[in-house]
Design a protein around this motif. Structure first.
Motif, mmCIF file in Angstrom:
data_model
loop_
_atom_site.group_PDB
_atom_site.id
_atom_site.type_symbol
_atom_site.label_atom_id
_atom_site.label_comp_id
_atom_site.label_asym_id
_atom_site.label_seq_id
_atom_site.Cartn_x
_atom_site.Cartn_y
_atom_site.Cartn_z
ATOM 1 N N VAL A 92 -13.697 20.561 -16.785
ATOM 2 C CA VAL A 92 -12.407 20.193 -16.188
ATOM 3 C C VAL A 92 -12.168 18.697 -16.347
ATOM 4 N N SER A 93 -13.207 17.874 -16.051
ATOM 5 C CA SER A 93 -12.993 16.420 -16.131
ATOM 6 C C SER A 93 -12.801 15.976 -17.588
ATOM 7 N N PHE A 94 -13.507 16.682 -18.502
ATOM 8 C CA PHE A 94 -13.331 16.359 -19.924
ATOM 9 C C PHE A 94 -11.883 16.637 -20.352
ATOM 10 N N CYS A 95 -11.363 17.780 -19.951
ATOM 11 C CA CYS A 95 -9.986 18.145 -20.310
ATOM 12 C C CYS A 95 -9.012 17.118 -19.701
ATOM 13 N N TYR A 96 -9.310 16.739 -18.431
ATOM 14 C CA TYR A 96 -8.411 15.811 -17.749
ATOM 15 C C TYR A 96 -8.372 14.476 -18.494
ATOM 16 N N LYS A 97 -9.593 13.976 -18.863
ATOM 17 C CA LYS A 97 -9.673 12.697 -19.578
ATOM 18 C C LYS A 97 -8.959 12.773 -20.912
#
Ligand SMILES: CCCCCCCCCCCCCCCC(=O)SCCNC(=O)CCNC(=O)[C@H](O)C(C)(C)COP(=O)(O)OP(=O)(O)OC[C@H]1O[C@@H](n2cnc3c(N)ncnc32)[C@H](O)[C@@H]1OP(=O)(O)O
Ligand SMILES: NC(=O)C1=CN([C@@H]2O[C@H](COP(=O)(O)OP(=O)(O)OC[C@H]3O[C@@H](n4cnc5c(N)ncnc54)[C@H](OP(=O)(O)O)[C@@H]3O)[C@@H](O)[C@H]2O)C=CC1
Length: 515
Positions: free
Chosen positions: A497-502
């Protein structure tokens, strides 16, 4: 003019097993190419409440005989159905009928057999061995007999890898087996069957081997030939491509795959699929009948009717072509989308049987119960799995059959006979043949109308959407459960999720800069 067709003109021919798959194709070809033959005697048993005449009319009314009725309008007068049961003494033929058969028959084609792999040994011996012995005895009393053609199978010696066109001895003499069947009870026969059949996979192939030995030992002075076809499939060319009318061999599996029941089969993709079209077998049979009667070979010749050594096709290629054909010609009301695959070991076979065969059947039966209907899918699936286990032996091995006699015969035929009685499988285009086979299964076995193809395609699209929806739901549920229970899964989830957000933030920032 065809010499073979002319030879059968004016002849009285006796066929056993004429109501079976091969027998019908044989009769059709005989009448179409030699409409001036005298009579065809067929040994028939009354069945399913039908009289002999009704059985004959049912055969003649089928699409298979349409051309025959044009060239031989009085075909029904030339077929003489004789009431007979090959399981009985003297075949339970009446005295008058027997007298007529004995005094008139010129050629015998012995096709009748039990082809069930799991038949009780007593019954298989009775039909495939004792009945052959009795027929030979009858034949020896026929003064006008010119040839006796015995139909065996290429798998009668499937315990060997390389098979020549000779009759191989059996470990126990057929006479001893026949005698023992008379006094042993069923329970003892069940117990000794595995020991008796030894390295043969089933009672069918074993008793066909015994039948050949009987033919060789008890043929006496008769003019005999043995034909060994491999796996007989739908017709290739004659009277039209794709005709088939029973579930034996690959036909039942084509239905199971096309209807979406069959998802995986333990088979070796590179193993040779030794299929042979029924019309090829029949052409060879008629040519052998002619050659045996006219040339009177000194010994009993065996003819292999196989495709593997001349024009091999493997199960992998065949399976792919069957599936490709379903895209163009789907079957109606499929249970699931056709997607059968080959597995090669026991563990994956058990896994796929559980996941792809048994589980969907249980779920569907549960749904049937919920909606107040009778569950039936588990029973059907069990039957399919049993059939698969019986066929496994044949789809995981390759055999080499020599074909010297068959090739010799081909070279003996005139160019006209080579055309009319073509048994040269080198000319067979497998892709085209398999497509016609699947089409034939749809038309003649399932009796489905071609007009229903668009609706069948729509149905498959709906099944595909349900499949995607089901898989997505299953994945989400599994993932949700995993996240709730495992810290590792949670960490992976937060990382994704954080990778996608970044990634999205970076993408938005760079597009703002460009402006
Ligand atoms: C992706 C695709 C890959 C394709 C991949 C292909 C691989 C294909 C390998 C083949 C390899 C063979 C190699 C040996 C070649 C020879 O020389 S043998 C000659 C051919 N013989 C055979 O094929 C016989 C095989 N069949 C059998 O032995 C038995 O049917 C089985 C397999 C033991 C099953 O027995 P069962 O469970 O008792 O079932 P059974 O009662 O026979 O039949 C079930 C239903 O089908 C019907 N039925 C059965 N037989 C027939 C029939 N002949 N006609 C009409 N209906 C029938 C019955 O009426 C019954 O229906 P219901 O009455 O219940 O409604
Ligand atoms: N099909 C295949 O893949 C192969 C078949 N063969 C051989 O080819 C021959 C023909 O096979 P196929 O046509 O496929 O077999 P079928 O099962 O379609 O036909 C068997 C025939 O034998 C008859 N029959 C069986 N029992 C009796 C009985 N007690 N009395 C009278 N007739 C009986 C049947 O009559 P009814 O209609 O009354 O049941 C039917 O006509 C057999 O010898 C078989 O071993 C060889 C290799 C492959």
């Amino acid at each position: 003019m065809s010499m073979i067709a002319a030879f059968y003109g004016g002849k009285s021919i006796l066929i056993t097993g004429a109501t079976g798959f091969m027998g019908k194709v044989l009769m059709e070809k005989l009448f179409r190419t030699s409409p001036d033959l005298k009579v065809v005697y067929i040994l028939v048993r009354p069945k399913q409440g039908q009289t002999l005449q009704q059985r004959v009319f049912q055969i003649l009314d089928s699409k298979l005989f349409e051309k025959v009725k044009e060239v031989c309008p009085n075909v029904h007068e030339k077929i003489r159905a004789i009431s007979a049961d090959l399981n009985q003494n003297d075949f339970a033929i009446s005295k008058e009928d027997m007298k007529e058969l004995l005094s008139h028959t010129n050629i015998i084609f012995h096709c009748a057999a039990t082809v069930r792999f799991d038949d009780h040994l007593r019954h298989a011996v009775q039909l495939n061995v004792t009945a052959t012995q009795q027929l030979l005895l009858m034949a020896s009393q026929m003064p006008k007999l010119e040839a006796f053609i015995h139909i065996s199978t290429a798998f009668s010696n499937c315990n060997l890898k390389h098979i020549d066109e000779v009759v191989y001895p059996c470990p126990v003499e057929p006479k001893k087996i026949i005698d023992s069947m008379e006094w042993l009870d069923d329970a003892i026969i069940d117990e000794i069957t595995p020991k008796l059949i030894g390295d043969w996979p089933n009672t069918y192939t074993y008793t066909k081997a015994l039948g050949e030995v009987v033919v060789q030992q008890e043929g006496g002075n008769l003019n005999i030939a043995i034909i060994r076809p491999s796996i007989m499939g739908a017709t290739w060319q004659e009277p039209f491509p794709g005709w088939v009318d029973n579930l034996n061999g690959p036909s039942g599996l084509i239905i199971a795959a096309g209807k979406g029941f069959l998802r995986s089969i333990r088979a070796t993709p590179m193993a040779v699929a030794d299929l042979i079209p029924a019309d090829t077998v029949v052409n060879l049979t008629l040519a052998v009948g002619w050659y045996t009667a006219v040339h009177r070979p000194k010994s009993t010749l065996v003819y292999h009717c196989t495709s593997g050594n001349l024009n091999p096709c493997n199960w992998g290629k065949m399976g792919l072509q069957v599936l490709a054909t379903f895209e163009k010609i789907p079957f109606e009301r499929a249970f699931r989308r056709p997607n059968a695959d080959f597995t090669t070991n026991n563990i994956t076979t058990h896994y796929w049987n559980a996941v792809s065969h048994r589980a969907p059947a249980i779920i569907y039966d549960f749904y049937l119960r919920l909606t107040g209907r009778k569950p039936r899918m588990t029973k059907l699936m069990n039957r399919l799995l049993r059939t698969l286990s019986m066929l496994e032996y044949f789809v995981n091995r390759s055999w080499e059959w020599s074909t010297y006699n068959t090739e010799m015969l081909m070279s003996e035929l005139s160019p006209e006979d080579q055309r009319v009685f073509n048994f040269d499988v080198r000319q067979l285009n497998w892709l085209e043949y398999i497509e016609n086979y699947v089409l034939g299964v749809k038309k003649y076995l399932l009796k489905e109308d071609m007009a229903g193809i668009p609706e069948a395609k729509q149905h498959l699209k709906r099944l595909r959407n349900i499949h995607y929806l089901f898989n997505t739901a299953l994945f989400l549920i599994a993932w949700r459960l995993l996240i709730a229970r495992s810290q590792v899964a949670r960490n992976v989830w937060f990382f994704i999720v954080s990778f996608c957000y970044k990634f999205l933030s970076y993408f938005r920032a760079s597009s703002t800069l460009n402006v």
